[in-house]
Design a protein around this motif. Structure first.
Motif, PDB file in Angstrom:
ATOM      1  N   SER A 187     -13.623  -0.617  -4.431  1.00 51.10           N
ATOM      2  CA  SER A 187     -12.624  -0.806  -5.643  1.00 51.10           C
ATOM      3  C   SER A 187     -11.417   0.159  -5.570  1.00 51.10           C
ATOM      4  N   GLY A 188     -11.618   1.333  -4.777  1.00 49.31           N
ATOM      5  CA  GLY A 188     -10.189   2.132  -4.515  1.00 49.31           C
ATOM      6  C   GLY A 188      -9.302   1.476  -3.736  1.00 49.31           C
ATOM      7  N   PRO A 189      -9.938   1.348  -2.525  1.00 49.43           N
ATOM      8  CA  PRO A 189      -8.785   0.398  -1.577  1.00 49.43           C
ATOM      9  C   PRO A 189      -8.351  -1.013  -2.106  1.00 49.43           C
ATOM     10  N   LEU A 190      -9.086  -1.369  -2.982  1.00 47.25           N
ATOM     11  CA  LEU A 190      -8.679  -2.864  -3.594  1.00 47.25           C
ATOM     12  C   LEU A 190      -7.760  -2.357  -4.801  1.00 47.25           C
ATOM     13  N   GLN A 191      -8.005  -1.254  -5.277  1.00 47.89           N
ATOM     14  CA  GLN A 191      -6.783  -0.687  -6.501  1.00 47.89           C
ATOM     15  C   GLN A 191      -6.881  -1.755  -7.395  1.00 47.89           C
ATOM     16  N   LEU A 192      -7.855  -2.116  -7.899  1.00 42.51           N
ATOM     17  CA  LEU A 192      -7.988  -2.975  -9.107  1.00 42.51           C
ATOM     18  C   LEU A 192      -7.393  -2.298 -10.337  1.00 42.51           C
ATOM     19  N   TYR A 201      -6.098 -10.387  -9.418  1.00 42.82           N
ATOM     20  CA  TYR A 201      -6.920 -10.481  -8.388  1.00 42.82           C
ATOM     21  C   TYR A 201      -6.601  -9.717  -7.258  1.00 42.82           C
ATOM     22  N   THR A 202      -7.373  -8.920  -6.416  1.00 44.01           N
ATOM     23  CA  THR A 202      -7.020  -8.534  -5.229  1.00 44.01           C
ATOM     24  C   THR A 202      -8.025  -9.279  -3.942  1.00 44.01           C
ATOM     25  N   VAL A 233       0.819  -1.182   0.095  1.00 39.33           N
ATOM     26  CA  VAL A 233       0.089   0.054   0.130  1.00 39.33           C
ATOM     27  C   VAL A 233       0.664   1.361  -0.072  1.00 39.33           C
ATOM     28  N   GLY A 234       0.633   2.100  -0.758  1.00 39.77           N
ATOM     29  CA  GLY A 234       1.305   3.375  -1.195  1.00 39.77           C
ATOM     30  C   GLY A 234       2.479   3.702  -1.891  1.00 39.77           C
ATOM     31  N   PHE A 235       3.189   2.513  -2.382  1.00 43.69           N
ATOM     32  CA  PHE A 235       4.190   2.298  -3.061  1.00 43.69           C
ATOM     33  C   PHE A 235       4.121   1.135  -3.922  1.00 43.69           C
ATOM     34  N   LYS A 260      -5.344 -13.954   9.057  1.00 39.08           N
ATOM     35  CA  LYS A 260      -4.697 -12.468   9.508  1.00 39.08           C
ATOM     36  C   LYS A 260      -5.159 -11.493   8.375  1.00 39.08           C
ATOM     37  N   ASP A 261      -5.298 -10.289   9.070  1.00 40.45           N
ATOM     38  CA  ASP A 261      -5.436  -9.173   8.107  1.00 40.45           C
ATOM     39  C   ASP A 261      -4.337  -8.907   7.167  1.00 40.45           C
ATOM     40  N   GLN A 262      -4.794  -8.958   5.833  1.00 43.70           N
ATOM     41  CA  GLN A 262      -3.555  -8.759   4.840  1.00 43.70           C
ATOM     42  C   GLN A 262      -4.434  -8.452   3.503  1.00 43.70           C
ATOM     43  N   THR A 263      -3.404  -7.947   2.622  1.00 42.49           N
ATOM     44  CA  THR A 263      -4.149  -7.506   1.351  1.00 42.49           C
ATOM     45  C   THR A 263      -3.058  -8.266   0.337  1.00 42.49           C
TER      46      THR A 263
END
Length: 823
Positions: A107-112, A121-122, A8-10, A176-179
């Protein structure tokens, strides 16, 4: 497409060689919110699966798969529901922005938009929700499998996993929380076998390129017999099968294509160009045929009747047929046309002779135009490009093929077991974004009807061609493996197609551990790798024991040899005919160097069986078969070493009784080989042969070599000078037929000669009209029947004479032909 990890972020790039986490290249992003998503507790699911208000069939299937695997792990299936005004607090939400408003809202946070591939996929895991978002339904499905694999990993304690693992029942499971974001490296991940659609989907395979009949013979799997795929009455006069049998086939294929499409898999109907015509066509429409070729038929009940490629009526019939096939199957994605070897045999009439390549390309474009006239979105796969028939030295034909066409190239020259698929820069440089080259990496033909592990060869070979000119042009590799523990190759090739970084050895060890136990898994892997090394080395030159591919010391490259060629009377005679002491010594040295590896493979597999702690019906059967195969190869190498030692002793003028001892030792090994063959349960389905046929035919071959050795006089091997002790027989050797096609030729041509009997070897010399020898090819096949040599011709335009000379003992027979070079 290179798999890309994200934070996230870069954006972070990573070396292709670095294994990021699991069976795909990933990056895991720690959630700013502590906690875990509880999937089930006390054997009950703690969530619902939520699909969009307008889900595709593939998205519905993805939801069903999550529910199914959850049930396998905890015993209860979670509920699947459509999104509504008040979605459940604990939910796995999946879909695309178009099909699901919940996905669209995040969709913004998922950054598709960061995903370059529609199949990427995300997967976002938080305390209350799991989101699976993608640009396409297929990407959603692959994201669902990412979640399932994470669940399997947590349940088993293993990092690198697949959906094939034996899954334990667990009371509690959380993540666990993760992307996680992932996308495929290769856009085309294909199979050339009739695989279970569920298995293909679970391994992210998106093309099935060999639907329909593919026997590998040309008898029933060519376009000349493809009338069986349609029901239209106007084709009845070409049909061999009754209407009911065809109706059942059409319905079966229609249902299968629908299944595949629902799982995100593109089905292609396979057919050779041309194959053997139906008996009804031969009987009712002889005007469409060329001259019959009695010696060429795979079907021993009748001669081969080639279609006349230049006949306008035939060309119109084929256009009509391909159009009707496309109409019949609405879920068919494409047609796979294969022009290869003896399955593609041309007419020899004056209008066809010398124009075979041009005519075949014309027919391909005829079929493409006819199919697209019915359905513009239908696509094509072409195999055999730049091989024997479909020459295209300047890439002109390739440039005319429609965008989306898949071109298949064999691994190496003809699928030989090597770690280099040999993808030339000149070839790959012809491909642009609209067409992709895919490498055929099927099972090793040389050991069929047995199988051999190829995971290391596949991984090493694939990783050679990931950068530079190959990136973006190379479409992918087909799956390999499948019978028994050969499934390991299938799992590995599927995983590496998605991400070449995959730690495939850990994947194999973990899979075997899930079936057997950790100790047996290590023994099995050691056994498979040892046999892989020994067999791939053996087939590179047959250890100098066979001349079946053109001379002692030449390997299987470019020749479709099978196990039947390695055993039996003829194979033993060939080995005992090694013509010099130097060659015999070299063969002894090569076999001696490989025998310890084969012995290690048999010993390690025996330890795996002995130390196994867990019972699994299928797994136990696979392990037993693998043990018998390893023992077979152990006896094979030991027996062949005894034979070449006997030959060596003959050149050294050792006493006949000592030579006899070696021959007796070879007999003991042959008897042991027969025992192991008869203990194998499951064989590779080569040519559609049954397990019983494979077992019985190999046993018969081994009986042949036992009889030969039992009756063989060891004094025949006592020869001080170079010569052959075994090429005997009084049959008069004649050259029945000699030709080259195409003629006139450009840069390549194929010489074909038919012999009345068995010779020792052959050579072809090409001469100018003034008598100067311009080219020579020696140590060629001299088998009874048809022999063939495909060669590059580096000669100026003009007329040349060529001379075929076949040697047998001290005799020679020759025949002269005329060759025209015209570019």
């Amino acid at each position: 497409m290179r798999s890309k990890p994200y934070v996230v972020g870069f954006f972070i790039t990573t070396s292709l060689r670095l294994t990021i986490f699991s069976a795909v290249s990933l990056a895991i992003i720690a959630s700013p919110c502590p906690g875990e998503f509880i999937l089930f507790s006390g054997g009950e699911p703690a969530f619902k699966v939520v699909i969009g208000g307008n889900p595709s069939p593939t998205e519905e299937f993805a939801a069903e798969e999550i529910a199914l695997f959850t049930q396998r792990m905890c015993g209860t299936r979670p509920q699947i529901t459509s999104e509504g005004s008040t979605p459940p607090s604990k939910a796995v939400v999946l879909g695309t922005p178009e099909s699901s408003s919940l996905i669209r809202n995040v969709s913004g946070p998922l950054q598709l938009d960061r995903l370059e591939s529609d199949e990427g996929y995300t997967l976002r895991i938080s305390t209350e929700r799991i989101y699976i978002g993608a640009k396409s339904s297929r990407g959603v499905l692959y994201g669902a499998y990412e979640l399932i694999e994470r669940m399997i990993s947590k349940a088993t304690g293993m990092e690198v996993v697949s959906t094939d693992f034996r899954i334990p029942l667990v009371e509690f499971l959380s993540l666990k929380d993760q992307t996680i974001r992932s996308e495929p490296y290769f856009p085309i991940r294909a199979t050339l076998d009739h695989e279970d659609p569920d298995w293909l989907a679970r391994h992210r395979v998106n093309y099935s390129l060999a639907e329909g009949v593919w026997s590998g013979t040309g008898v029933d799997d060519g376009i000349a017999s493809a009338f069986k795929y349609v029901l239209a009455p106007r084709f009845d006069e070409y049909q061999d099968e009754p209407w009911l049998a065809r109706w059942e086939r059409v319905n079966r294929l229609t249902g299968r294509f629908r299944q595949l499409k629902r799982r995100g898999i593109e089905p292609y109907l396979f057919m050779y160009l041309m194959g053997e015509p139906t008996k009804a066509l031969i009987r009712n429409h002889p005007e469409l045929l060329g001259q019959s070729l009695p010696e060429d038929s795979f079907d021993q009940t009748m001669p081969y009747h080639p279609l006349c490629w230049s006949n306008p009526k035939l060309r119109e019939l084929l256009r009509d047929l391909i159009g009707e096939i496309v109409r019949t199957y609405p879920d068919l994605a494409g047609i796979h046309l294969r022009a290869w070897g003896t399955e593609t045999r041309p007419c020899r009439c004056p209008k066809c002779l010398g124009r075979e390549g041009k005519l075949l390309w014309e027919i391909i474009f005829d079929l493409i135009d006819a199919a697209k006239a019915v359905r513009p979105d239908i696509r094509f796969c072409i195999s055999g490009y730049e091989a024997k028939w479909l020459k295209d030295p300047d890439g002109v034909y390739l440039s005319k093929l429609p965008s989306g066409t898949i071109i298949l190239k064999k691994w190496g020259l003809d699928g030989e077991p090597t770690d280099d698929p040999e993808i030339g820069e000149d070839l790959i440089g012809r491909f642009d974004g609209g067409k992709k080259l895919v490498v055929i990496s099927h099972d090793v033909e040389e050991v069929m009807p047995l199988w051999m592990f190829e995971g290391d060869l596949f991984a090493s070979g694939m990783r050679r061609y990931l950068s530079g000119i190959y990136e973006g042009r190379l479409g992918g590799f087909t799956l390999q493996g499948g019978v028994g523990l050969g499934i390991l190759d299938k799992i590995v090739s599927a995983a590496l197609n998605w991400s070449p970084d995959t730690d495939y050895l850990s994947l194999i060890r973990n899979y075997l551990t899930s079936i057997y136990d950790a100790s047996s898994a290590l023994h099995i892997l050691k056994a498979l790798q040892a046999s892989e090394h020994a067999l791939s080395s053996y087939f590179s030159d047959f250890c100098g024991t066979l001349s079946i591919t053109g001379g002692y010391g030449k390997g299987s490259k470019g020749f479709a040899t099978r196990l039947w060629d390695l055993v039996g009377d003829k194979a033993v005679r060939d080995t005992l005919s090694i013509p010099s002491k130097e060659k015999a010594e070299s063969a002894v040295e090569r076999l001696t160097s490989l025998l310890p590896q084969i012995q290690l493979s048999a010993n390690e597999m025996a330890l795996a069986v002995e130390e196994k702690r867990r019972d699994d019906r299928n797994g136990d059967l696979w392990l037993e078969d693998a043990l018998h195969m390893m023992r077979f190869w152990n006896e094979f190498f030991g027996g062949r070493l005894s034979l070449v030692e006997a030959v060596q002793m003959g050149f050294e003028s050792k006493p006949p009784d000592r030579i006899a001892d070696k021959l007796n030792s070879a007999m003991e090994h042959s008897r042991a080989m027969k025992i192991e063959v008869n203990r194998i349960n499951q064989f590779v389905k080569v040519f559609g042969y049954t397990d019983r046929y494979c077992r019985d035919s190999l046993s018969k071959k081994l009986d042949e070599e036992l009889y030969l050795l039992e009756t063989f006089d060891p004094r025949k091997l006592m020869r001080a000078e170079e010569g052959s002790a075994m090429h005997e027989g009084n049959e008069e050797l004649k050259i029945k037929e000699l030709m080259n096609v195409p003629n006139p030729c450009g840069n390549r041509t194929s010489f074909i000669w038919v012999l009345s009997g068995e010779g020792d070897e052959a050579e072809i010399s090409i001469y100018t009209l003034t008598g100067r020898r311009a080219m020579r090819f020696d140590h060629l096949d001299a088998r009874k029947g048809r022999n063939e040599l495909d060669v590059q011709i580096d000669l100026p335009n003009g007329i040349y004479l060529y001379k075929l000379t076949v040697k047998k003992d001290s005799k020679r027979v020759s025949r002269i032909g005329k060759l025209a070079v015209l570019r």
